[in-house]
Design an enzyme around this catalytic site. Structure first.
Site, mmCIF file in Angstrom:
data_model
loop_
_atom_site.group_PDB
_atom_site.id
_atom_site.type_symbol
_atom_site.label_atom_id
_atom_site.label_comp_id
_atom_site.label_asym_id
_atom_site.label_seq_id
_atom_site.Cartn_x
_atom_site.Cartn_y
_atom_site.Cartn_z
ATOM 1 C CG ASP A 62 -0.294 -0.263 2.546
ATOM 2 O OD1 ASP A 62 0.803 -0.061 2.609
ATOM 3 O OD2 ASP A 62 -0.991 -0.692 3.666
ATOM 4 C CG ASN A 77 -8.985 -0.268 11.721
ATOM 5 O OD1 ASN A 77 -8.347 -1.062 11.295
ATOM 6 N ND2 ASN A 77 -9.303 0.926 11.140
ATOM 7 C CD GLU A 127 -8.741 1.893 7.681
ATOM 8 O OE1 GLU A 127 -8.689 1.025 8.344
ATOM 9 O OE2 GLU A 127 -8.236 2.827 7.503
#
Ligand code: PGA
Length: 242
Positions: A67, A136, A143
């Site tokens: 990424d 998370n 995400e």
């Protein structure tokens, strides 16, 4: 999913480096994908030392980056580009011609994603992808709530990702979005090596391993991966059910 628990970060890093070396020894032209972040730093250090000591040859490998922060130049300390060259490619003698990374300064994100997808297909897919896990449950910049079918894509980043991301830069840096390989590519890696250490990761490791498989915790899909190896230290493992 194979879960290996280590006494400490050094043990984990050592084993992760060994696994990558085994893959490259078995397949010298292996296609590798590397993440940045704190979790793999020890692995990269161990890999560089072992590769030098044992003359492991990476010259036929091809490498992808997982990424990148959008809007961040490659030469900026803290960009994924900068860190991968510093921690992985330069120490292992991997040349630019053996690497394909996202361009964080791209003006055409769709094109950037199409090129990345095409390069991965052309390389025959990824043999070994090394990733960390966000607080998370993200993998790369995928995400919570992400479409699991996506390949490379742009991603709006969550607050916890931006806060931890800030720590990779020497100075306050405006980051908001990322560009990332998608979960379809994570799930397609022939080996997925996921690293986590420290007590702060214990809750999310518990959710990812013991909880339901859901895109609200993208890392929970390691439970369904055909060959995922989870390497974690005792602290990160401390909330696991079994
Ligand atoms: P870390 O980041 O390795 O720095 O903990 C992992 C991630 O956010 O993916």
């Amino acid at each position: 999913m194979e879960c290996r628990i280590f006494d400490d970060y050094n043990g984990l890093s050592d084993a992760a480096a060994e696994l990558i070396i085994q893959i490259v020894e078995r397949k010298p032209d292996a296609v590798l994908c590397f993440a940045t972040g704190n979790s793999p730093v020890g692995t990269y250090r161990a890999l560089a030392i072992k590769a030098k000591e044992r003359g492991i040859d990476f010259s036929q490998c091809f490498c992808f980056g997982l990424d990148e922060w959008l809007g961040i130049p490659p030469e900026k300390k803290g960009s994924c580009h900068y860190l991968l060259y510093e921690q992985v490619f330069h120490p292992l003698g991997i040349q630019e011609s053996q690497v394909h990374l996202f361009d964080g300064l791209t003006k055409d994100i769709d094109m950037e994603c199409r090129i990345m997808n095409g390069e991965i297909d052309y390389a025959g897919g990824i043999d070994c992808m090394l990733v960390g896990i966000g607080l998370n449950g993200h993998i790369g910049f995928n995400e919570p709530g992400v479409d699991m079918e996506l390949r490379a894509h742009e991603q709006e980043l969550h607050g916890s990702t931006l806060a931890s991301g800030q720590l990779y830069f020497n100075e306050p840096t405006a980051i908001a979005k990322g560009i990332t390989l998608g979960m379809a590519q994570v799930m397609n890696a022939r080996t997925l090596l996921l690293l986590a250490n420290g007590i702060s990761k214990s809750e999310i490791i518990h959710k990812a391993c013991d909880g339901p498989v859901t895109n609200e915790v993208p890392a929970s899909y390691i439970q369904k991966h055909r060959h995922a190896v989870l390497m974690i230290d005792k602290e990160a493992a401390s909330k696991l059910d079994k």
